[in-house]
Design an enzyme around this catalytic site. Sequence first.
Site, PDB file in Angstrom:
ATOM      1  N   LYS A 118      48.460  63.927  32.601  1.00 43.48           N
ATOM      2  CA  LYS A 118      48.941  64.775  33.614  1.00 43.48           C
ATOM      3  C   LYS A 118      48.952  66.322  33.189  1.00 43.48           C
ATOM      4  O   LYS A 118      49.205  66.762  32.186  1.00 43.48           O
ATOM      5  CB  LYS A 118      50.390  64.242  33.973  1.00 43.48           C
ATOM      6  CG  LYS A 118      50.449  62.868  34.589  1.00 43.48           C
ATOM      7  CD  LYS A 118      51.980  62.684  35.007  1.00 43.48           C
ATOM      8  CE  LYS A 118      51.863  61.446  35.944  1.00 43.48           C
ATOM      9  NZ  LYS A 118      53.314  61.201  36.183  1.00 43.48           N
ATOM     10  N   GLY A 148      56.735  65.155  19.465  1.00 42.64           N
ATOM     11  CA  GLY A 148      57.379  65.930  20.469  1.00 42.64           C
ATOM     12  C   GLY A 148      57.588  67.257  19.664  1.00 42.64           C
ATOM     13  O   GLY A 148      57.557  68.533  20.296  1.00 42.64           O
ATOM     14  N   GLY A 151      52.223  64.445  21.043  1.00 41.96           N
ATOM     15  CA  GLY A 151      52.266  63.052  21.964  1.00 41.96           C
ATOM     16  C   GLY A 151      51.408  62.152  21.177  1.00 41.96           C
ATOM     17  O   GLY A 151      51.793  61.929  20.043  1.00 41.96           O
ATOM     18  N   ARG A 165      54.833  58.010   7.066  1.00 41.37           N
ATOM     19  CA  ARG A 165      56.036  59.113   6.933  1.00 41.37           C
ATOM     20  C   ARG A 165      56.970  58.808   5.540  1.00 41.37           C
ATOM     21  O   ARG A 165      57.107  60.254   5.212  1.00 41.37           O
ATOM     22  CB  ARG A 165      57.201  58.901   8.202  1.00 41.37           C
ATOM     23  CG  ARG A 165      56.566  59.193   9.352  1.00 41.37           C
ATOM     24  CD  ARG A 165      57.619  59.145  10.553  1.00 41.37           C
ATOM     25  NE  ARG A 165      57.160  59.745  11.705  1.00 41.37           N
ATOM     26  CZ  ARG A 165      57.536  59.589  12.752  1.00 41.37           C
ATOM     27  NH1 ARG A 165      58.718  58.516  12.901  1.00 41.37           N
ATOM     28  NH2 ARG A 165      57.152  60.281  13.865  1.00 41.37           N
TER      29      ARG A 165
HETATM   30  P1  AMP Z   1      49.363  62.330  27.156  1.00 40.37           P
HETATM   31  O1  AMP Z   1      50.463  61.514  26.516  1.00 40.37           O
HETATM   32  O2  AMP Z   1      49.578  63.214  28.060  1.00 40.37           O
HETATM   33  O3  AMP Z   1      48.279  62.753  26.043  1.00 40.37           O
HETATM   34  O4  AMP Z   1      48.155  61.026  27.831  1.00 40.37           O
HETATM   35  C1  AMP Z   1      47.387  60.097  27.262  1.00 40.37           C
HETATM   36  C2  AMP Z   1      47.233  59.097  28.217  1.00 40.37           C
HETATM   37  O5  AMP Z   1      46.385  59.691  29.113  1.00 40.37           O
HETATM   38  C3  AMP Z   1      46.582  57.841  27.428  1.00 40.37           C
HETATM   39  O6  AMP Z   1      47.208  56.709  27.673  1.00 40.37           O
HETATM   40  C4  AMP Z   1      45.179  57.689  28.435  1.00 40.37           C
HETATM   41  O7  AMP Z   1      44.874  56.539  28.706  1.00 40.37           O
HETATM   42  C5  AMP Z   1      45.469  58.604  29.597  1.00 40.37           C
HETATM   43  N1  AMP Z   1      44.422  59.005  30.432  1.00 40.37           N
HETATM   44  C6  AMP Z   1      43.419  60.098  29.739  1.00 40.37           C
HETATM   45  N2  AMP Z   1      42.390  59.992  30.617  1.00 40.37           N
HETATM   46  C7  AMP Z   1      42.886  59.535  31.774  1.00 40.37           C
HETATM   47  C8  AMP Z   1      42.133  59.369  33.341  1.00 40.37           C
HETATM   48  N3  AMP Z   1      40.899  59.985  33.321  1.00 40.37           N
HETATM   49  N4  AMP Z   1      42.914  58.688  34.209  1.00 40.37           N
HETATM   50  C9  AMP Z   1      43.870  58.007  33.698  1.00 40.37           C
HETATM   51  N5  AMP Z   1      44.630  58.267  32.566  1.00 40.37           N
HETATM   52  C10 AMP Z   1      43.971  58.937  31.561  1.00 40.37           C
END
Ligand code: AMP
Length: 395
Positions: A197, A376, A353, A35
């Site tokens: 999610k 964010g 993220g 940064r």
């Molecule tokens: P996000 O912050 O929503 O981009 O989510 C990132 C997280 O999603 C990471 O920590 C990954 O370990 C998790 N992730 C990715 N694929 C899977 C999966 N098939 N099952 C559970 N967690 C997952």
Amino acid sequence: MKTINDFNFKDKKALIRVDFNVPLDENFNVTDATRIQSAKTTIIKVLEDGGSCVLMSHLGRPKGVEDKYSLRHLENAIEDIVGVELIIAKDCVGAEVEELAKNLKPGTVLLLENLRFHPEETSGDRDFAEKLSRLGDIYVNDAFGTAHRAHASTTIVADFFPENKCFGFLLAKEIESIKKVMDNGEKPVLAVLGGAKVSSKITIIENILDKVDHLIIGGGMTFTFIKAQGGSVGDSICEDDKMDLALDILKQAEAKNVKIHLPVDVLAADAFSNDAETKVIDVTQIPDGWQGLDAGPKSKAIFDDVVMQCKTILWNGPLGVFEMETFASGTIELGNSIAEATKNGAFSLVGGGDSVAAVKQFGFEKKVSYVSTGGGAMLESLEGKTLPGIAAILD
Ligand code: AMP
């Protein structure tokens, strides 16, 4: 859009909002100076014009004045990177700082103390913003990481510089990169959305369906879509209450002529562990006791094929649990495909993220066109929101 290139800073003081919210170790050494490096060109431009810089930032989330969050700890790192000795202020507002700012000579840099030592910063207090505004002639916002916050130094202060406000090089680059994907991307445009999610990405998916030709959905989100279509997902992460939404997204995509690509096979495990028993299974036939934790080989090949067809690529979120080596290869291979497509002339943007963590971990940083500096702020941009820190300059 006014950028720093629209101003000549000769004999002017630039009040620059930077994002120096860097990680420190227990001895207050900066462990990742990205940064600070990102702000360098903006600072140098002002100094080379014959102006001076007043740098303001937050660091961490202090509750009142806490020495461990003092910006003084960054002095050496900033001096090494920028190559200029700093003048250090004990506060960010008040008579003493105003005196220091008033006496700044061209070519010099004043570093203000942590803005968040004052609660008025995050509450967006107008009087506090006015006090900050006394410290410079031209306001430069170069902090993308906080551009989604309507704080005093990121947004409100701009009101006191109706004619003399602009984006620094970093923030301008971030805005351009997002525009390149969302507004005028060369077709075909692809978004890859992974991560855990559906619920945290839903607004992005809905906004992006109007912008892309292809959408790869991977990671944990996959299973809500698969189950909604009647597949068996075993113990995979799944949001049952979002299944209707998933079907609705598929319908919307069809109506908008967006091609959705979901995994067709997965690397499944009998436990959420790096040492679990694993096997490749059809994504619609995962038995109980097993969970999909990475993309399978057929899916990887399909995704590679889609990536190689596209001229503009946005990547947000890993395709598997990349933190565990056993389940990292889907994310790594996708990174390799995007790197290859970039080499062939595609524009690729990674951000939002945790995506940046994965990209850095596997060394893709230099192989994509742009890695966003804002988690964010990037997510909110992809959701189609106007960020207050950006709006304040455009006003
Ligand atoms: P996000 O912050 O929503 O981009 O989510 C990132 C997280 O999603 C990471 O920590 C990954 O370990 C998790 N992730 C990715 N694929 C899977 C999966 N098939 N099952 C559970 N967690 C997952």
